[in-house]
Design an enzyme around this catalytic site. Structure first.
Site, mmCIF file in Angstrom:
data_model
loop_
_atom_site.group_PDB
_atom_site.id
_atom_site.type_symbol
_atom_site.label_atom_id
_atom_site.label_comp_id
_atom_site.label_asym_id
_atom_site.label_seq_id
_atom_site.Cartn_x
_atom_site.Cartn_y
_atom_site.Cartn_z
ATOM 1 N N ASP A 564 0.873 -1.184 0.000
ATOM 2 C CA ASP A 564 0.000 0.000 0.000
ATOM 3 C C ASP A 564 0.905 1.227 0.000
ATOM 4 O O ASP A 564 1.614 1.485 0.978
ATOM 5 C CB ASP A 564 -0.885 -0.017 1.249
ATOM 6 C CG ASP A 564 -1.975 1.034 1.183
ATOM 7 O OD1 ASP A 564 -1.834 1.995 0.397
ATOM 8 O OD2 ASP A 564 -2.970 0.897 1.913
ATOM 9 N N ARG A 566 0.023 4.386 -0.302
ATOM 10 C CA ARG A 566 -0.728 5.642 -0.142
ATOM 11 C C ARG A 566 -0.243 6.457 1.046
ATOM 12 O O ARG A 566 0.378 5.946 1.961
ATOM 13 C CB ARG A 566 -2.217 5.340 0.050
ATOM 14 C CG ARG A 566 -2.881 4.868 -1.201
ATOM 15 C CD ARG A 566 -4.291 4.466 -0.943
ATOM 16 N NE ARG A 566 -4.389 3.268 -0.121
ATOM 17 C CZ ARG A 566 -5.519 2.745 0.296
ATOM 18 N NH1 ARG A 566 -6.662 3.312 -0.009
ATOM 19 N NH2 ARG A 566 -5.523 1.642 1.023
HETATM 20 N N1 LIG Z 1 -2.682 -2.287 -6.204
HETATM 21 C C1 LIG Z 1 -3.949 -2.656 -6.127
HETATM 22 N N2 LIG Z 1 -4.839 -1.722 -5.786
HETATM 23 C C2 LIG Z 1 -6.115 -2.106 -5.703
HETATM 24 C C3 LIG Z 1 -6.543 -3.403 -5.967
HETATM 25 N N3 LIG Z 1 -7.873 -3.458 -5.803
HETATM 26 C C4 LIG Z 1 -8.263 -2.223 -5.452
HETATM 27 N N4 LIG Z 1 -7.219 -1.402 -5.392
HETATM 28 C C5 LIG Z 1 -7.150 0.011 -5.012
HETATM 29 O O1 LIG Z 1 -7.269 0.050 -3.616
HETATM 30 C C6 LIG Z 1 -7.777 1.308 -3.236
HETATM 31 C C7 LIG Z 1 -8.822 1.059 -2.163
HETATM 32 O O2 LIG Z 1 -8.156 0.548 -1.073
HETATM 33 P P1 LIG Z 1 -8.654 -0.670 -0.205
HETATM 34 O O3 LIG Z 1 -7.436 -1.361 0.312
HETATM 35 O O4 LIG Z 1 -9.646 -1.508 -0.958
HETATM 36 O O5 LIG Z 1 -9.444 -0.061 0.957
HETATM 37 P P2 LIG Z 1 -8.991 1.045 1.960
HETATM 38 O O6 LIG Z 1 -9.407 2.339 1.369
HETATM 39 O O7 LIG Z 1 -7.555 0.905 2.336
HETATM 40 O O8 LIG Z 1 -9.785 0.653 3.264
HETATM 41 P P3 LIG Z 1 -11.215 1.022 3.704
HETATM 42 O O9 LIG Z 1 -11.166 2.417 4.206
HETATM 43 O O10 LIG Z 1 -11.553 0.066 4.764
HETATM 44 O O11 LIG Z 1 -12.083 0.869 2.507
HETATM 45 C C8 LIG Z 1 -8.270 1.975 -4.498
HETATM 46 O O12 LIG Z 1 -7.322 2.953 -4.857
HETATM 47 C C9 LIG Z 1 -8.248 0.856 -5.532
HETATM 48 O O13 LIG Z 1 -7.926 1.341 -6.829
HETATM 49 C C10 LIG Z 1 -5.564 -4.362 -6.324
HETATM 50 O O14 LIG Z 1 -5.837 -5.523 -6.534
HETATM 51 N N5 LIG Z 1 -4.281 -3.934 -6.393
#
Ligand SMILES: Nc1nc2c(ncn2[C@@H]2O[C@H](COP(=O)(O)OP(=O)(O)OP(=O)(O)O)[C@@H](O)[C@H]2O)c(=O)[nH]1
Length: 837
Positions: A564, A566
């Site tokens: 992650d 971010r």
């Molecule tokens: N690298 C990658 N990114 C993904 C994938 N599936 C979804 N995403 C990205 O993950 C992001 C969303 O993050 P999540 O980990 O699903 O959820 P979160 O925002 O961390 O957590 P919550 O607040 O609980 O929803 C978005 O930017 C999506 O584009 C994947 O398989 N690989």
């Protein structure tokens, strides 16, 4: 012939390499990408996190495959390569400008025999002539004459044949650092006061692509001295190769390299300009239709105050040493009607990245009927309410005064208005005053707002696939829709201790019902961090790796990213700009909570995001249990009455149910469902279609349980729930508890709305989604409790390793889909998140 880029072409793996590999693999924290971020900031992401966050799960040990691949991939790209041209896209890079080894050797031999000047000895392609413009444009006289002689005699040096081994991988236009430093020193020396002309305009190129600085030097003025020092330190710093990012600079919306007028300090000018605005307000209100002529010139409208320069912008040299604090500015705000209500969309820019992040503000109080009632002073009466001013989610940077020449129309066009904007109502906003005291002259509200709930906030990361084409690989589209729905709903979840105890909005609503419902108020910060920060391209590639058996974490790592990548510092800054320093956060991700806390936004409560498909399963399971009980009761009653009747008549003939024309037992519910199904399909299948006839429903309510809509196979997402919920709401059970009612209300309210995203009010469900959710829980530490008997028993194993073959995957997918949609399995899936709460 050896392939050009094959590992063996560069080196073979030595025992030492393997030792290094062993050592690295035994150090879980040594993942090469887990170092400090590429911009030094007080970013929360780079701060140590407590173990409670299961951070360890997010930093898995190095994948030996990745290391092995990178060790054997030949010459490595380091930060020093950023200014070098290699790869496509650069004219110099299309062909190696470095001379083949054999040719370089022969030239070197010739140099030794007959030494030449530096420029002449700089053979084509060597570092010394990397600055081609300099080499070409300023040939020394001897070089020029040599060239002329060559041309005259048509002397063409034979170019020896080049083997693959000799061919250079990369062609560089950049001189070695020592050479560049030497050049900078020479330039600086030439600028010494003694050498400077007595009264002339001197142009001092800072370095590389930095802007030239022009100063008028009479003698060595203190300003000139300071500038020289600045240039010198810049030269030293630039020599360490701050990556040039012309690509970023060209991106739309990027502030880099675009000098803007310096901001006028809002505090200094706010009062004066606000007064001026007030004076001009009457004229604006009076003018029913703004004439085009009153609109400012486009250039002026876009002249937002600048934010401090950054390493990306690179005009300010000191910013390279220590980046300025993160600054965000709201550039526009507008009203967007959505199925869930009206949303104020705010567009933000910042000085850390080139992205336009958004804040979706849900605060209907800013736009209701009261907001257009004007007082005697010509300002909306609401503005005098301290409570309103404290609660209103308004951007400070948008509402502040951007310059003394700013017109009312400029403010209004960018969204700095109050009330409901219309052809005859245009009132520019005043600069925001934060704090309890509010603006001078604000009325005291009789409300004691100590019991005020903090706004509901969601930090959402962009997901093109989930939000626009309804990808069922992730729950992003659904989460965005759910977040907008929850915030628009406005009821306040119960207070819970911030942090770890998982709560769900379902339960929270139940407890909140006892309290007075609060009006909707919240923000969705929409961050342009596609694919958890790795970008859409890499996310798409990650999906292919996932199809080969990897999970979302290992796929990211294989592509050279963190699980992650971010950051949430920009999100926090946006929230602070909107006056949110405390919030209830909609998330399952502990990292988001920590990041906000670290950035000074207090998370008073976590509100869990339970996947709709899990909620749905719980709903169906609870309903089945209820029906089972009712069936048992009805069977007992029927048996008793039958026995009674028999005893009365003395007749033991069995009572047969009547059959229809097709020989099938006539069931009222079957008939009702038949009608409903034709309604759904004939009316375009809309979820908000014509409701079932009440008489049919009441008949249906007493029908056989075998006719459950789910078991009848009407399984288009949502339609089955719609039938179920209508069925339930039309025949309320006197014994249903509040919680059960609430579940039904939830399903109803979700499905009556068409939803804000492609997913809309429907449900995301797929094998991939279940695997994704499972990985988030097990490998990324997300605070969701997996339902018992999760589909992993049936689904292909998540995680790295050989994945199922296409045929196998299909078969399993069908099984799991059946398990997820099928009656028996559906009712066996508890919503453990709810239960845990
Ligand atoms: N690298 C990658 N990114 C993904 C994938 N599936 C979804 N995403 C990205 O993950 C992001 C969303 O993050 P999540 O980990 O699903 O959820 P979160 O925002 O961390 O957590 P919550 O607040 O609980 O929803 C978005 O930017 C999506 O584009 C994947 O398989 N690989």
């Amino acid at each position: 012939m050896q392939p050009r880029n094959s590992p063996a072409a560069h080196h073979s793996v030595a025992p030492g390499d393997l030792e290094v590999l062993d050592m690295l693999c035994s150090m879980p924290s040594s993942f090469p990408h887990s170092g400090p971020s590429n911009y030094a900031s007080a970013s929360s992401a780079s701060k140590p996190r407590p173990l409670s966050t299961l951070n360890a799960l997010r930093r898995p040990p190095i994948d030996p495959m990745v290391l092995a691949a990178s060790l054997s991939s030949g010459p490595h790209v380091t930060r020093h390569h950023f200014h070098h041209s290699f790869g496509s896209g650069d004219e110099h890079a299309k062909q190696s400008t470095q001379m083949p080894a054999s040719q370089r050797a022969s030239l070197q031999k010739r140099d030794e025999q007959q030494p030449r000047s530096r420029k002449l000895s700089a053979a084509s392609g060597s570092y010394a002539n990397c600055d081609l413009d300099e080499f070409d444009s300023q040939p020394t006289s001897s070089a020029a004459s040599a060239t002329a002689t060559q041309a005259a005699h048509h002397v063409v040096e034979p170019v020896p044949e080049v083997t693959d081994e000799e061919r250079a991988m990369y062609a560089s236009r950049q001189a070695p650092r020592s050479v560049r430093l030497q050049r900078e020193r020479e330039k600086l020396q030439s600028l010494q006061p003694s050498a400077a002309p007595s009264s002339a305009t001197v142009t001092v190129p800072a370095s590389g692509d930095a802007a030239a600085t022009t100063t008028t030097a009479g003698a060595a003025t203190p300003v000139a001295e300071a500038k020289r020092d600045e240039v010198k330190s810049a030269a030293d710093i630039r020599a360490s190769d701050e990556p040039a990012r012309p690509d970023l600079e060209r991106q739309p919306g990027n502030l880099a390299g675009k000098p803007m007028p310096m901001p006028v300090t809002a505090n200094a000018n706010a009062n004066a300009v606000a007064k001026a605005l007030d004076e001009r307000k009457a004229a604006v209100v009076a003018s029913a239709t703004p004439s085009l002529g009153s609109l400012p010139a486009p250039g002026i409208v876009s002249a937002a105050p600048s934010i401090p320069s950054t390493p990306l912008n690179r005009p300010n040299i000191s910013s390279i040493v220590r980046p300025p604090p993160l600054a965000v500015r709201c550039h526009a705000r507008t009203r967007i009607p959505t199925p869930h209500g009206e949303i104020f969309c705010h567009l933000y820019r910042n000085n850390y990245d080139a992205k336009e992040h958004l804040a979706l503000v849900i605060d209907p109080a800013q736009n209701d009927d009261d907001s257009v009632v004007l007082g005697q002073d010509g300002r909306p009466l609401k503005e005098r309410s301290r409570r309103y001013r404290k609660r209103a989610l308004r951007s400070k940077t948008l509402d502040e005064v951007w310059g003394p020449q700013e017109s009312e129309m400029e403010r209004i066009v960018r969204g700095a208005y109050v009330g409901r904007l219309g052809p005859s109502f245009q009132v520019p906003s005043l600069p925001v005053h934060r704090g309890r005291d509010g603006p001078a002259g604000a009325d005291d509200d009789d409300d004691d707002d100590d019991d005020e709930e903090p706004p509901l906030v969601r930090i959402h990361s962009e997901c093109y696939t989930g939000e626009t084409i309804g990808s069922q690989r992730c729950d992003c589209g659904e989460q965005l829709d759910e977040a907008i729905r929850l915030i628009s709903e406005g009821s306040a979840p119960a207070k819970a201790s911030a942090g770890d105890s998982p709560s769900s909005h379902g339960h929270a609503h139940g407890r909140a019902r006892a309290r007075a419902p609060l009006p909707p108020r919240g923000v969705i910060v929409y961050l342009r961090q596609e694919g958890r920060g790795i970008g859409l391209l890499d996310k798409l590639m990650a999906y292919n790796l996932q199809d080969m058996g990897h999970d979302t974490v290992s796929a990211n790592i294989l592509l050279g990213h963190l699980p992650d990548a971010r950051k949430y510092d920009i999100a926090s800054a946006i929230l602070r700009d909107l006056g949110v320093d405390e919030c209830r956060l909609l998330t399952n991700n502990p990292e988001k909570m920590e990041a906000l806390e670290a950035e000074g936004v207090h998370v008073s409560e976590r509100v869990g995001m339970v996947p709709r498909v899990w909620k749905y399963r719980k709903f169906v399971r609870d309903k089945a249990k209820k029906k089972e009980k009712a069936r048992a009761r009805a069977a007992a009653a029927a048996a008793a009455s039958k026995a009674k009747a028999k005893a009365k008549l003395g007749d033991d003939r069995p009572v047969r149910p009547r059959k229809g024309a097709d020989g099938v037992e006539a069931s009222p519910l079957r008939a009702a469902l038949h009608h409903r199904r034709s309604d759904l399909f004939s009316a375009g299948g809309g979820l908000g279609g014509v409701p079932m006839d009440a008489s049919m429903i009441s008949q249906a309510a007493s029908a056989s349980e075998d006719d459950d809509p789910v078991s009848l196979g009407l399984r288009h997402q949502g339609e089955d729930v719609l039938l179920d919920s209508q069925y339930a709401s039309a025949s309320p059970s006197p014994s249903s508890s509040d919680d059960e009612d609430e579940e039904e209300e939830y399903i109803n309210s979700v499905l009556r709305k068409s939803g804000a995203t492609m997913i809309g009010g429907s449900i995301t469900k797929s094998v991939e989604l279940e695997r994704y959710l499972r990985t988030k829980v097990e490998r990324m530490g997300h605070l969701l409790t997996l339902p018992d008997g999760q589909v992993h028993d049936e689904a292909p194993a998540a995680g790295p390793g050989p994945g199922p073959g296409p045929g196998q995957a299909d078969g399993e997918a069908e099984d799991v889909a059946e398990a997820m949609g099928g009656e028996a399995e559906l009712v066996s899936q508890p919503n453990s998140e709810d239960e845990a709460a």
